[in-house]
Scaffold this active site. Structure first.
Site, PDB file in Angstrom:
ATOM      1  CE  LYS A 289      -4.268   1.175   2.421  1.00  0.00           C
ATOM      2  NZ  LYS A 289      -4.919   1.078   3.724  1.00  0.00           N
TER       3      LYS A 289
HETATM    4  C1  E4P Z   1      -8.246   2.107   3.444  1.00  0.00           C
HETATM    5  O1  E4P Z   1      -7.462   1.302   3.006  1.00  0.00           O
HETATM    6  C2  E4P Z   1      -8.122   2.770   4.744  1.00  0.00           C
HETATM    7  O2  E4P Z   1      -7.506   1.896   5.645  1.00  0.00           O
HETATM    8  C3  E4P Z   1      -9.449   3.103   5.356  1.00  0.00           C
HETATM    9  O3  E4P Z   1     -10.519   2.661   4.561  1.00  0.00           O
HETATM   10  C4  E4P Z   1      -9.563   4.435   5.951  1.00  0.00           C
HETATM   11  O4  E4P Z   1     -10.843   4.544   6.521  1.00  0.00           O
HETATM   12  P1  E4P Z   1     -11.228   5.703   7.567  1.00  0.00           P
HETATM   13  O5  E4P Z   1     -11.446   6.945   6.798  1.00  0.00           O
HETATM   14  O6  E4P Z   1     -12.500   5.190   8.188  1.00  0.00           O
HETATM   15  O7  E4P Z   1     -10.091   5.808   8.532  1.00  0.00           O
END
Ligand code: E4P
Length: 217
Positions: A87
């Site tokens: 990522k």
């Molecule tokens: C995506 O990969 C992120 O980990 C995540 O969806 C972020 O979500 P949030 O905005 O609820 O922290």
């Protein structure tokens, strides 16, 4: 549509896996911290534990923000397990690193995407997954789902193979709306997945069927 769970909590990952509808997991440094996982070795061990529960893609986020650092970390994360997807944040060196990984067959998830232009760039660089954060867009009184619609249009116009991974999904309606628009994947909390089960007419109908079955004995 693939279902990913957005957590580093092993119990929740097991519960989603047990339901039989889980295709993968996304994590991020905040989710790791929430589980009290810190330090390189502990984080890597946790990724391995997740990979042992789920037979699907597991996104592991780099911390570095410079090209060399992202490549070093990403290669080391990718070595942990075949299911690891690296990522990488949507920044200049991140885009360069996504191209580097893509050319070497290392799969990536471009994270922190908030505009159609960023999504286009991530696809051009060869990202496997591109993650628009729809909940965070909604949080600032804008329309996260509209970004997914625009991405779908752009990717379909040119046949980009990057998969739209709707991220920052907060609730069940987000899941349904993402499915209607044609997001390839959604990642959200277990509650958003379990919410799909609910309908009062199902509960009322089942109660009546069971009562009639008891009465006919
Ligand atoms: C995506 O990969 C992120 O980990 C995540 O969806 C972020 O979500 P949030 O905005 O609820 O922290």
């Amino acid at each position: 549509m693939k279902f990913f769970i957005d957590t580093a909590n092993l119990d929740q990952i097991r519960e989603a896996q047990d339901l039989g509808v889980l295709d993968g997991v996304t994590t991020n440094p905040s989710l790791m911290a929430k589980e009290g996982i810190s330090g390189d070795n502990a984080v890597k061990a946790h990724y391995k534990a997740i990979c042992n529960i789920v037979d699907g893609d597991v996104s592991a986020e780099v911390i570095a923000t410079d090209f060399d650092g992202i490549v070093r970390e990403g290669e080391s994360l990718a070595e942990l397990h075949d299911n690891i997807v690296v990522k990488v944040p949507m920044i200049r060196d991140g885009v360069k690193a996504i191209r580097y990984f893509s050319d070497r067959g290392i799969r990536t998830n471009c994270t922190l995407v908030f505009s159609p232009g960023q999504a286009l760039l991530a696809a051009k660089a060869g990202a496997t997954y591109v993650s628009p954060f729809i909940g965070r867009i909604d949080d600032i009184s804008s329309d996260g789902l509209q970004l997914i619609e625009k991405m779908r249009l752009i990717y379909d116009n040119y046949g980009f193979e990057s998969q739209i991974l709707a991220a920052s999904v907060r609730h069940t309606m987000h899941v349904i709306e993402c499915a209607e628009i044609g997001a390839d994947v959604m990642t959200g909390p277990l509650s958003a997945i379990l919410g799909l089960l609910n309908h009062p007419l199902t509960d009322i109908g089942l109660e009546k069927f069971l009562a009639d079955h008891r009465g006919s004995k």
